[in-house]
Design a protein around this motif. Sequence first.
Motif, PDB file in Angstrom:
ATOM      1  N   SER A 155       0.843  -1.192   0.000  1.00 45.97           N
ATOM      2  CA  SER A 155       0.000   0.000   0.000  1.00 45.97           C
ATOM      3  C   SER A 155       0.880   1.245   0.000  1.00 45.97           C
ATOM      4  O   SER A 155       2.055   1.197  -0.383  1.00 45.97           O
ATOM      5  CB  SER A 155      -0.923  -0.010   1.224  1.00 45.97           C
ATOM      6  N   PHE A 156       0.309   2.361   0.487  1.00 44.32           N
ATOM      7  CA  PHE A 156       1.034   3.609   0.711  1.00 44.32           C
ATOM      8  C   PHE A 156       1.417   3.642   2.190  1.00 44.32           C
ATOM      9  O   PHE A 156       0.544   3.724   3.063  1.00 44.32           O
ATOM     10  CB  PHE A 156       0.147   4.814   0.370  1.00 44.32           C
ATOM     11  N   PHE A 157       2.698   3.615   2.488  1.00 42.76           N
ATOM     12  CA  PHE A 157       3.160   3.463   3.860  1.00 42.76           C
ATOM     13  C   PHE A 157       3.852   4.738   4.357  1.00 42.76           C
ATOM     14  O   PHE A 157       4.443   5.493   3.575  1.00 42.76           O
ATOM     15  CB  PHE A 157       4.134   2.288   3.984  1.00 42.76           C
ATOM     16  N   ALA A 158       3.776   4.934   5.673  1.00 44.78           N
ATOM     17  CA  ALA A 158       4.458   6.055   6.314  1.00 44.78           C
ATOM     18  C   ALA A 158       4.648   5.719   7.782  1.00 44.78           C
ATOM     19  O   ALA A 158       4.095   4.735   8.301  1.00 44.78           O
ATOM     20  CB  ALA A 158       3.659   7.351   6.166  1.00 44.78           C
ATOM     21  N   VAL A 159       5.448   6.532   8.449  1.00 38.25           N
ATOM     22  CA  VAL A 159       5.642   6.420   9.892  1.00 38.25           C
ATOM     23  C   VAL A 159       5.212   7.742  10.509  1.00 38.25           C
ATOM     24  O   VAL A 159       5.710   8.811  10.132  1.00 38.25           O
ATOM     25  CB  VAL A 159       7.112   6.119  10.249  1.00 38.25           C
ATOM     26  N   LEU A 160       4.267   7.680  11.434  1.00 34.68           N
ATOM     27  CA  LEU A 160       3.796   8.874  12.133  1.00 34.68           C
ATOM     28  C   LEU A 160       4.591   9.027  13.423  1.00 34.68           C
ATOM     29  O   LEU A 160       4.650   8.120  14.246  1.00 34.68           O
ATOM     30  CB  LEU A 160       2.301   8.765  12.446  1.00 34.68           C
ATOM     31  N   VAL A 161       5.204  10.191  13.586  1.00 34.27           N
ATOM     32  CA  VAL A 161       6.029  10.452  14.759  1.00 34.27           C
ATOM     33  C   VAL A 161       5.649  11.788  15.362  1.00 34.27           C
ATOM     34  O   VAL A 161       5.083  12.654  14.696  1.00 34.27           O
ATOM     35  CB  VAL A 161       7.538  10.474  14.391  1.00 34.27           C
ATOM     36  N   ASN A 162       5.974  11.932  16.659  1.00 33.69           N
ATOM     37  CA  ASN A 162       5.852  13.214  17.363  1.00 33.69           C
ATOM     38  C   ASN A 162       4.613  13.992  16.954  1.00 33.69           C
ATOM     39  O   ASN A 162       4.689  14.926  16.159  1.00 33.69           O
ATOM     40  CB  ASN A 162       7.080  14.084  17.098  1.00 33.69           C
ATOM     41  N   PRO A 163       3.453  13.616  17.444  1.00 32.33           N
ATOM     42  CA  PRO A 163       2.217  14.278  17.008  1.00 32.33           C
ATOM     43  C   PRO A 163       2.282  15.789  17.107  1.00 32.33           C
ATOM     44  O   PRO A 163       2.766  16.341  18.090  1.00 32.33           O
ATOM     45  CB  PRO A 163       1.163  13.710  17.972  1.00 32.33           C
ATOM     46  N   ASP A 164       1.822  16.470  16.062  1.00 36.49           N
ATOM     47  CA  ASP A 164       1.744  17.922  16.064  1.00 36.49           C
ATOM     48  C   ASP A 164       0.603  18.389  16.959  1.00 36.49           C
ATOM     49  O   ASP A 164      -0.417  17.724  17.089  1.00 36.49           O
ATOM     50  CB  ASP A 164       1.476  18.460  14.650  1.00 36.49           C
ATOM     51  N   ILE A 165       0.784  19.518  17.573  1.00 40.78           N
ATOM     52  CA  ILE A 165      -0.289  20.133  18.344  1.00 40.78           C
ATOM     53  C   ILE A 165      -1.076  21.002  17.378  1.00 40.78           C
ATOM     54  O   ILE A 165      -0.661  22.102  17.038  1.00 40.78           O
ATOM     55  CB  ILE A 165       0.275  20.958  19.507  1.00 40.78           C
ATOM     56  N   SER A 166      -2.155  20.484  16.899  1.00 35.72           N
ATOM     57  CA  SER A 166      -2.940  21.179  15.884  1.00 35.72           C
ATOM     58  C   SER A 166      -3.987  22.055  16.562  1.00 35.72           C
ATOM     59  O   SER A 166      -4.888  21.557  17.220  1.00 35.72           O
ATOM     60  CB  SER A 166      -3.617  20.157  14.955  1.00 35.72           C
ATOM     61  N   VAL A 167      -3.818  23.374  16.424  1.00 33.77           N
ATOM     62  CA  VAL A 167      -4.728  24.341  17.024  1.00 33.77           C
ATOM     63  C   VAL A 167      -5.296  25.208  15.912  1.00 33.77           C
ATOM     64  O   VAL A 167      -4.536  25.767  15.114  1.00 33.77           O
ATOM     65  CB  VAL A 167      -3.998  25.220  18.060  1.00 33.77           C
ATOM     66  N   ASP A 168      -6.617  25.287  15.835  1.00 34.39           N
ATOM     67  CA  ASP A 168      -7.207  26.114  14.797  1.00 34.39           C
ATOM     68  C   ASP A 168      -7.040  27.590  15.161  1.00 34.39           C
ATOM     69  O   ASP A 168      -6.602  27.960  16.247  1.00 34.39           O
ATOM     70  CB  ASP A 168      -8.678  25.761  14.571  1.00 34.39           C
ATOM     71  N   GLU A 169      -7.410  28.445  14.222  1.00 33.55           N
ATOM     72  CA  GLU A 169      -7.160  29.873  14.377  1.00 33.55           C
ATOM     73  C   GLU A 169      -7.945  30.460  15.557  1.00 33.55           C
ATOM     74  O   GLU A 169      -7.429  31.297  16.309  1.00 33.55           O
ATOM     75  CB  GLU A 169      -7.531  30.595  13.079  1.00 33.55           C
ATOM     76  N   ARG A 170      -9.181  30.016  15.742  1.00 35.86           N
ATOM     77  CA  ARG A 170      -9.999  30.552  16.832  1.00 35.86           C
ATOM     78  C   ARG A 170      -9.391  30.215  18.188  1.00 35.86           C
ATOM     79  O   ARG A 170      -9.289  31.081  19.066  1.00 35.86           O
ATOM     80  CB  ARG A 170     -11.418  29.981  16.726  1.00 35.86           C
ATOM     81  N   ASN A 171      -8.982  28.962  18.383  1.00 32.93           N
ATOM     82  CA  ASN A 171      -8.370  28.580  19.648  1.00 32.93           C
ATOM     83  C   ASN A 171      -6.999  29.230  19.828  1.00 32.93           C
ATOM     84  O   ASN A 171      -6.604  29.537  20.961  1.00 32.93           O
ATOM     85  CB  ASN A 171      -8.231  27.053  19.733  1.00 32.93           C
ATOM     86  N   ALA A 172      -6.280  29.430  18.728  1.00 40.09           N
ATOM     87  CA  ALA A 172      -4.980  30.092  18.832  1.00 40.09           C
ATOM     88  C   ALA A 172      -5.138  31.520  19.351  1.00 40.09           C
ATOM     89  O   ALA A 172      -4.355  31.985  20.195  1.00 40.09           O
ATOM     90  CB  ALA A 172      -4.280  30.089  17.472  1.00 40.09           C
ATOM     91  N   VAL A 173      -6.162  32.219  18.862  1.00 41.97           N
ATOM     92  CA  VAL A 173      -6.423  33.585  19.343  1.00 41.97           C
ATOM     93  C   VAL A 173      -6.810  33.563  20.821  1.00 41.97           C
ATOM     94  O   VAL A 173      -6.344  34.396  21.619  1.00 41.97           O
ATOM     95  CB  VAL A 173      -7.524  34.246  18.492  1.00 41.97           C
ATOM     96  N   SER A 174      -7.655  32.609  21.217  1.00 39.38           N
ATOM     97  CA  SER A 174      -8.059  32.501  22.620  1.00 39.38           C
ATOM     98  C   SER A 174      -6.863  32.214  23.525  1.00 39.38           C
ATOM     99  O   SER A 174      -6.722  32.812  24.606  1.00 39.38           O
ATOM    100  CB  SER A 174      -9.116  31.401  22.784  1.00 39.38           C
ATOM    101  N   LEU A 175      -5.984  31.316  23.082  1.00 44.45           N
ATOM    102  CA  LEU A 175      -4.808  30.987  23.875  1.00 44.45           C
ATOM    103  C   LEU A 175      -3.875  32.192  23.992  1.00 44.45           C
ATOM    104  O   LEU A 175      -3.248  32.406  25.045  1.00 44.45           O
ATOM    105  CB  LEU A 175      -4.075  29.798  23.254  1.00 44.45           C
TER     106      LEU A 175
END
Length: 529
Positions: free
Chosen positions: A208-228
Amino acid sequence: MMWITPMLLILVSFSTSQAANYCEDVIRECQEQDPTFWTRCYEDRIGTCRPRSRIYRGFFRQTVNSSQETEASPTNEHRVQIPSSALQKSRGAGSEEEEVLVVATVINSTHFQQSPPPRKGRGLLPFQPIQGTVLGGLVLVVRAGNYPVRNLTQPIKLFFSRDKTVGKGTCVFWQLSEDASGAGRWSADGCITSNTGAEFTCSCNHLSFFAVLVNPDISVDERNAVSLNYITYVGSSLSVLFAFISLFIYVGLQRRRPEKVIGIHIQLTVALFCLHLGFLLCSFWVLLLNETEDSRVCQGLGLFLHWSLLATFTWIALEGFHLYLLLVRVFNIYVRRYLLKLSLVGWGLPTLVAVVCGILGVYGKYDLQYKDSNNHTSRSHICWLSSEFAQRRIVGYFTVGFLCLVTLYNSCMLVIVVFKLWKIRGGKRGYESSSDWKKMMKEKGPQLWKDCATVLSLSWVLGLPWGVASTTYLKVSLPGIYMFTILNSLQGVFMFLWSLALSCKSRSDSNSSVNDPSSQKMMITSFKN
C-alpha cells in the motif's frame, strides 16, 4: 489533399501526449482525472510511466524474479524487502511468468487529506484516527505485479531512517474512506512497528502507501490560537502586577520578623516578575520587526527571557533545598551568609549559562508554527532561541531537562512535608475502633483542611504547577494545551496568594503558634543566624 496536413498534426499531437506519460505528472493527472480515488490511478500508472530524465530520484522500478526475495531502495532513507511469497501472489493464481514488475517510490505527504472523525452517536464511541507527523514528510509507495497483495503470512519489511531527536513512531498505511470526499485515514492494521534506534522497521501483511507517524503535532485552529494568545497575555500581565504587589508584602513581612525564608520568597518573586515581563516584551517587540528581520534588541530580549526562566527554575529548586534542610537535616541549623550563598547560585548560574549562550549566538527570533482550521500552517514569532541557530534544540533540551529535575526534586520534598504533617497530627497513634477515628476527625477536621491548604500553597511555591502543566501539554489535547497555558501564565498570581497566606499567618494571634506550632513551622520556619 489539404485536409491531410491538419489531420496528421492532430494525430501526431495526440500520440505525443499519450506517449509522454511522465512519472512526474502522474499524481497531478490522476487527481484531476479522479480526485476521489486518485491513489488507485496512481498505482496503475507508475508501472508504465517514464521519467523525464534518466536520473529520477526517489523512484525505483525493476523486473525481478518472483522466486527470490527482492529489495528496493528508492532513497537513502527508505527501503523495502519483499519476500518471494508476496511476489508470487502478485502474479495471480494461474500465471506462469516468473518475472514480476516491482515499483517503489516516495511522494509528498501533503497529497493525503485525512478525514475528520465521525460524530459521536448514542452508545457508540467515535473512531479516533491516528494523529502525528509523517516522518520526513514522505510516503513510501510499494507496488508489485498486477494483482492485490493482502493477508501475507510472511510480512513485507519497510525501513525508514530516523533522526536521533525523533521520538516514538507508528507504522501506518493509507486507507481510503467509503464516501466520495477523497479523504481517508492512516491505519496501523496489519503493521507492526519496531525501533532499532537508527531506523523504524515496519512489518506489514500487504502492499500500500506506507508512512511512519512520529511526534504528534499540536494542531490548534485559528480561533483557539487567538483565545490561547489572549489567555497568555492576560495571565502574564496579571502575574507581572501581582508579583510586583507580592514584593511589597514580602518586604513588609521581612521588616516585621526578619527570616531567611522570606528572603528566598523575595528572590523567587523577582525572578517570576522578570520572567513574565520578559515574555510580554519579547512577544510585543517582535511585532515591530519585519518577517525576515532580526535585531540586537530581539537577541537581548531573548537572552533576558531565557535568563529569567533559568533564574525562576533555580530559585524554585532553592526553595525545595531550603525545605529539605528544615525538615530532613536539622532545625535551627546555622549557615554563615546563607542568603548570600543562595543568591550566588540563584542568580549566578543562570547568568553564566545565558552569557555563554549569548556569546554563541543562540538568541534571536524564533518561529512558532500552528495549523489553522483549513489545515494550513500559520506562523508567529517571539524573541527567544533563534530558529537560525543549528544547536538550539540542545539548549532547549537542557532547559526542559532542568525543569524536569527541579519538579522531580520538589515533588519529593512535598511528599516529605505531607509525611511530617501526618506524623505531627497523630500518625504515631493507633485507633482501636472506627468511633475513635470519627472522633479524631471531628476534633481535628478543621485543622486537616488547613494542612491541605498549606500543602497546596507549598506546591505553588515549589513550582509543581509547571510539572502539572507540562504533563497535560504532552497529552497533545486541546484541554491539555489550555491547562498548560493557564497554569504557566498565572505563576505570579499563585505567588501573590502565598504572600497573602503568610501575611495573614503573621498577623494571627501568637497563641495559635504556641498551641499548634506545626503549621507555623511548615510555613515560616527559617534558619537562625
